[in-house]
Design an enzyme around this catalytic site. Structure first.
Site, short mmCIF file in Angstrom:
data_model
loop_
_atom_site.label_atom_id
_atom_site.label_comp_id
_atom_site.label_asym_id
_atom_site.label_seq_id
_atom_site.Cartn_x
_atom_site.Cartn_y
_atom_site.Cartn_z
CG HIS A 57 -2.10 -0.74 1.26
ND1 HIS A 57 -2.52 -1.48 2.35
CD2 HIS A 57 -3.06 -0.93 0.31
CE1 HIS A 57 -3.67 -2.07 2.07
NE2 HIS A 57 -4.03 -1.76 0.83
CB CYS A 109 -2.59 0.18 8.61
SG CYS A 109 -1.18 0.03 7.52
N1 ARG Z 1 -4.01 -7.31 6.73
C1 ARG Z 1 -4.41 -6.08 6.11
C2 ARG Z 1 -4.49 -6.27 4.61
O1 ARG Z 1 -3.66 -6.97 4.07
C3 ARG Z 1 -3.46 -4.98 6.44
C4 ARG Z 1 -3.88 -3.66 5.89
C5 ARG Z 1 -2.86 -2.58 6.06
N2 ARG Z 1 -3.41 -1.33 5.71
C6 ARG Z 1 -2.74 -0.29 5.20
N3 ARG Z 1 -3.36 0.83 5.10
N4 ARG Z 1 -1.51 -0.40 4.73
O2 ARG Z 1 -5.35 -5.75 3.95
#
Ligand code: ARG
Length: 290
Positions: A185, A279
């Site tokens: 991300h 996150c």
């Molecule tokens: N386990 C979650 C996923 O893979 C983690 C999300 C992390 N979020 C972020 N904004 N980077 O979707």
């Protein structure tokens, strides 16, 4: 004497003192039903157990840290069907009273779209949906800087979604291709600090993306690859306070030299799911038009 029609003010998204105009009001979700129950990023391993009590304590520690830094925290209940709902950054994009819910790449998170849409509608937001066929994972993949949105694509979000996002919000969106699945991300690779500065992890971007950021950010704090992999860019900024999941020594020193107060907040249980401080939060006070 001629008077200019508009006085030269600060750039969009920042206050007169140069700090971010947003990031003082957050949506968070307690980890009531959190766990690593599937694997949708390289950090997740279902054989690793999450300590629920420790996760709850870390989450409460983060809430207290954000409040102590002057932020307001708004809480949404955790729906038992979606363990990753704690990562509210992925709920969608807030723009004033507009909310654009995410379209998640993986079925495990897709029910969150309706859950968050309902919540935002109940709070009085106008909910505007992206075209159904396009994935975009919200503020996890799009952060404001310099009057536009910097949006990552490839692992979780589709490139054409950035155009759709721009059309819905009326704001320019600059797309950056993410290239390292561990930095899946954009909020693991980019953290807007103030009017001129951002934490930047070029390891996460292709050559063109690096050029885009280079042109956009006057004073980047470039991360080494090993620093980026600690999730230190996945931080939250409240005025001059930076709340970080990890603080590599060199990064902490640079932030302090720039006048920031650095607070490290232990969120190890959430790193097991590939998520850090940013996150776990969604800025509710972003207004891309001002
Ligand atoms: N386990 C979650 C996923 O893979 C983690 C999300 C992390 N979020 C972020 N904004 N980077 O979707």
């Amino acid at each position: 004497m001629t008077v200019p029609a508009t006085a030269p003010g600060p750039r969009p998204g920042v206050l007169a003192d140069g700090t971010n105009a947003w990031g003082r009001r957050y949506l968070m979700c307690p980890p009531t039903h959190f766990g690593v129950l599937y694997e949708i990023n390289p950090w997740m391993h279902t054989e690793v157990t999450v300590d629920r009590d420790r996760a709850q304590a870390q989450w409460e520690g983060l809430v207290a840290t954000l409040r102590a830094a002057g932020a307001e925290v708004v809480v949404v209940d955790h729906d038992p069907s979606v363990p990753d709902m704690v990562f509210t950054a992925n709920a969608g994009i807030v723009n004033g009273d507009q909310f654009v819910p995410s379209h998640f790449r993986f079925p495990e998170r897709q029910p969150e779209t309706d859950i968050f849409s309902d919540w935002f509608a109940r709070q009085g937001f106008t909910v505007d949906r992206l075209p159904t066929e396009l994935d975009h994972e919200g503020a996890g993949d799009a952060l404001p800087f310099g009057g536009l949105l910097l949006s990552g694509y490839r692992f979780r979000s589709d490139l054409p979604a950035t155009t759709a996002l721009s059309r819905l919000t009326g704001v320019a969106v600059r797309a950056v291709e993410l290239v390292d699945p561990r930095l899946y991300h954009i909020d693991i690779t980019f953290c807007p600090l103030d009017e001129r500065r951002a934490i930047c992890a070029p390891a996460g971007w292709d050559r063109y993306g690096r050029k885009v950021v280079d042109a956009l950010v006057p004073e980047p704090l470039w991360l080494e690859d090993d620093e980026a992999l600690t999730f230190c860019a996945n931080s939250v900024v409240i005025g001059r306070t930076v709340v970080m999941p990890t603080t590599p020594a060199r990064v902490g020193r640079q932030l302090e030299a720039w006048g920031f107060d650095v607070v490290t907040c232990e969120v190890g249980e959430f790193l097991k799911a590939g998520g850090g401080v940013r996150c776990l939060t969604l800025s509710l006070d972003v207004d891309l038009r001002r």
